[in-house]
Motif scaffolding. Structure first.
Motif, mmCIF file in Angstrom:
data_model
loop_
_atom_site.group_PDB
_atom_site.id
_atom_site.type_symbol
_atom_site.label_atom_id
_atom_site.label_comp_id
_atom_site.label_asym_id
_atom_site.label_seq_id
_atom_site.Cartn_x
_atom_site.Cartn_y
_atom_site.Cartn_z
ATOM 1 N N THR A 293 116.009 18.639 -20.256
ATOM 2 C CA THR A 293 117.485 18.103 -20.207
ATOM 3 C C THR A 293 118.115 18.275 -21.706
ATOM 4 O O THR A 293 119.306 18.298 -21.825
ATOM 5 C CB THR A 293 117.361 16.356 -20.557
ATOM 6 O OG1 THR A 293 116.201 15.874 -20.991
ATOM 7 C CG2 THR A 293 117.271 16.161 -18.727
ATOM 8 N N LEU A 294 117.313 18.797 -22.807
ATOM 9 C CA LEU A 294 117.661 19.244 -23.865
ATOM 10 C C LEU A 294 118.661 20.588 -23.857
ATOM 11 O O LEU A 294 119.359 20.522 -24.766
ATOM 12 C CB LEU A 294 116.536 19.330 -24.777
ATOM 13 C CG LEU A 294 116.662 19.439 -26.419
ATOM 14 C CD1 LEU A 294 117.238 18.192 -26.896
ATOM 15 C CD2 LEU A 294 115.222 19.309 -26.853
ATOM 16 N N TYR A 295 118.190 21.441 -23.056
ATOM 17 C CA TYR A 295 119.045 22.763 -23.163
ATOM 18 C C TYR A 295 120.502 22.655 -22.684
ATOM 19 O O TYR A 295 121.102 23.368 -23.508
ATOM 20 C CB TYR A 295 118.262 23.616 -21.703
ATOM 21 C CG TYR A 295 116.949 23.916 -21.839
ATOM 22 C CD1 TYR A 295 116.394 23.510 -22.947
ATOM 23 C CD2 TYR A 295 116.280 24.483 -20.841
ATOM 24 C CE1 TYR A 295 114.728 24.019 -22.889
ATOM 25 C CE2 TYR A 295 115.259 25.016 -20.803
ATOM 26 C CZ TYR A 295 114.166 24.609 -21.788
ATOM 27 O OH TYR A 295 112.889 25.088 -21.904
ATOM 28 N N THR A 296 120.866 21.563 -21.886
ATOM 29 C CA THR A 296 122.126 21.241 -21.754
ATOM 30 C C THR A 296 122.810 20.637 -22.695
ATOM 31 O O THR A 296 124.065 20.527 -23.031
ATOM 32 C CB THR A 296 122.612 20.864 -20.320
ATOM 33 O OG1 THR A 296 121.711 19.664 -19.994
ATOM 34 C CG2 THR A 296 122.367 21.742 -19.194
ATOM 35 N N VAL A 297 121.877 20.074 -23.686
ATOM 36 C CA VAL A 297 122.592 19.395 -24.822
ATOM 37 C C VAL A 297 122.800 20.405 -25.946
ATOM 38 O O VAL A 297 123.605 20.463 -26.633
ATOM 39 C CB VAL A 297 121.947 18.137 -25.500
ATOM 40 C CG1 VAL A 297 122.319 17.564 -26.575
ATOM 41 C CG2 VAL A 297 121.830 17.102 -24.142
ATOM 42 N N LEU A 298 121.557 21.189 -26.349
ATOM 43 C CA LEU A 298 121.628 22.046 -27.475
ATOM 44 C C LEU A 298 122.433 23.321 -27.401
ATOM 45 O O LEU A 298 122.805 23.917 -28.323
ATOM 46 C CB LEU A 298 120.254 22.286 -27.978
ATOM 47 C CG LEU A 298 119.566 21.165 -28.336
ATOM 48 C CD1 LEU A 298 118.139 21.379 -28.871
ATOM 49 C CD2 LEU A 298 120.109 20.441 -29.543
#
Lengths: 312, 258
Positions: free
Chosen positions: B83-88
């Motif tokens: 889920t971090l990929y689409t935040v960072l």
């Protein structure tokens, strides 16, 4: 100015626990993607496609080289506000509804709060999730999650969109919808960089493609230019069901249908095959060249890569 | 607080609420009402002491368990689930993500503590029928408990940024236990000599001093807590938390998200 400029980007990981040894995931990669282009990044699983995308997104740090997107460095927040990214097999906060998820991402991308609701509604409509906007993502199917993923990638009207395997997990209808969505993005003037191993999608959509295998770039260019260099195949049809030994040994595919037989063999075996038909007194009906496809080019590059790896 | 940190914090808070973290309040309410009824029947003259001791200890333990078990997944779960990929990949800096996660979980713990504090006061009112001036000490004890939560949340977040959830839980819980005996460790260090003294003193000061932040017994016995201790503990907890969060950001800034 190029939309994306990759200058010798490379990645080497250390593997092993006690005795670390280097494993090269990506050899120095040079690519330039023009503004407004649909660019396909092709390769089998483990070729280095996702590693390249992760480096461009700032998720993995390169071991060497550099890259610029819209003329800006990879860690520049101004650049990140102008790009969209769909990861491979995306997973989102499943306690949120599609609408809440997109609002959250819109806020992080700096979308104006007055425009946020209308942007979210418009993008949900575009990807066909309007009716499911208040459903929690944990109740979404794989295809619906992929659509939500595409929605979050284009929500903030980015100039460059990166899609990692956007068609994976989609049924034929879903794939067609994603294809037309990518075409729409191009019509809106956006640059689309997408990785895939589904060659028919790349062939249908891309202005240019790059083929990567074992972390090395094998070729880049327009599909027609790349396939023109591939030695083609010919389809030979003759009367009768007998197959001469010379055709059998050429390794081509043969199909007997009623009174005729059809064989697809490589161009270089064509003369030998025709001579064999004459010798066996079989009546030749037709010889038709078969156009080389992106798949032929792709397979040729993979074979070449494998041969090089063996000789090294 | 910048808007991106705020949005990440509110999303973290929302996740905790939707994952039914606040359901622990039901268990706490049952514990407090059971204790109030039972204490009224079996202890004569020391009902207040027992309710305050039991209530504040429960507030502390419930919060520590939540801080550790949610804190250890704050970063690692986002990496594992991608889920971090689409935040960072958005204009969010890694340190902003760390700060947002910290404030989100801290906010959850503060809200949780607020409701548990109401439970403690209601139980206290039930057993003693009125409040005393000395009961304001309970608020100070609760404040110190919240300071402990900030430190343990920051530590769980630090471990979460480079380790697996299981190891992070072990590290964070071990530090909590060691930190509870920090004063004893410092006393032990002062008895040693030479290099051992340097090492023991360094270790004693490196672990979080949770014993200084525990005034539950003092408050239950109606002793006052000095203003000096309040100021010292506030400064200590803030400096320690900021130092741990900075270390977390440093580790996370360099991490490859494979």
């Amino acid at each position: 100015m190029h939309a994306i400029e990759i200058l010798g980007l490379e990645k080497t990981y250390s593997i092993g626990f006690w005795r670390k040894r280097p494993k090269r995931a990506l050899h120095p990669l040079h690519l330039a993607i023009e503004d407004g282009e649909i660019f396909g990044f092709l390769g089998p699983n483990g070729a280095g496609k996702t590693t390249t995308l992760k480096m461009l997104m700032g998720l993995v740090f390169p071991s060497g080289g550099s890259a610029r997107i819209l003329g800006m460095e990879l860690d520049d927040p101004r650049m990140k506000a102008q790009i969209g990214f769909l990861p491979e097999q995306p997973y989102f906060y499943d306690y949120l509804t599609a609408r809440e998820l997109l609002r959250y991402y819109g806020q992080l991308s700096g979308v104006d709060s007055r425009q946020l609701s209308s942007s979210v509604n418009a993008v949900l409509e575009k990807v066909g999730l309007r009716d499911a906007m208040n459903v929690q993502l944990r109740k979404f199917s794989k295809g619906m999650l992929q659509r939500a993923g595409i929605a979050q990638a284009i929500l903030h009207d980015p100039k460059v969109v990166f899609l990692d395997e956007p068609m994976s997990g989609l049924d034929p209808m879903g794939r067609r919808e994603v294809r037309s969505l990518i075409e729409e993005l191009k019509e809106e003037g956006k640059t689309v960089f997408f990785s895939t191993h589904i060659l028919s999608d790349a062939e249908a959509l891309c202005d240019r493609v790059a083929v990567i295998n074992l972390g090395q770039l094998r070729g880049v260019g327009a599909v027609a230019d790349l396939t023109s260099g591939v030695k083609g195949k010919v389809e030979i049809v003759w009367q009768g069901s007998a197959v001469p030994a010379a055709i059998k040994s050429s390794g081509g595919e043969t199909h007997v249908a009623g009174e005729t037989t059809r064989a697809v063999i490589s161009e270089q075996d064509q003369d030998a095959a025709i001579d064999a038909l004459r010798r066996d007194r079989l009546r030749l009906i037709s010889v038709t060249p078969v156009r080389a496809s992106l798949e032929d080019y792709f397979m040729a590059q993979l074979r070449l890569g494998a041969e090089e790896a063996v000789t090294r | 607080m910048n808007s991106r940190i705020w949005h990440i914090a509110t999303n973290t808070f929302r996740e905790a609420v939707r994952d039914r973290v606040l359901y622990n309040l039901i268990a706490f309410a049952l514990l407090m009402s059971g204790a109030a009824v039972l204490v009224g029947q079996i202890s004569i003259g020391i009902e207040r002491l027992v309710v305050i001791n039991l209530g504040l200890t429960a507030v502390s333990l419930f919060g520590i368990v939540i801080a550790i078990f949610i804190g250890i997944g704050l970063v690692s779960k986002e990496i594992e689930k991608r889920t971090l990929y689409t935040v960072l990949s958005r204009p969010v800096r890694r340190w902003e993500f760390v700060a947002g996660k910290f404030f989100g979980l801290s906010g959850t713990l503060i809200v949780n503590t607020f409701f548990m504090a109401i439970g403690v006061f209601v139980a206290l009112l039930y057993v003693s029928h009125s409040f005393k001036h000395a009961d304001t000490g309970i608020l100070i004890a609760l404040y110190f408990i919240v300071l402990q939560f900030l430190i343990i949340t920051a530590l769980a977040l630090l471990f979460s940024s480079f380790s697996s959830p299981l190891l992070s839980a072990v590290f964070a819980f071990a530090l909590f236990v060691i930190g509870t005996f920090a004063e004893d460790l410092r006393g032990f260090a002062s008895l040693t000599h030479g290099v051992t003294r340097w090492l023991a003193t360094g270790a004693a000061y490196l672990v979080p001093n949770f014993s200084a932040l525990n005034v539950i017994s003092q408050v239950a016995h109606e002793s006052s807590v000095s203003r000096q201790l309040i100021a010292y503990n506030t400064a200590y907890a803030l400096v320690y938390t900021i130092a741990v969060l900075s270390a977390t950001a440093l580790v996370f800034e360099r991490r490859n998200l494979k």
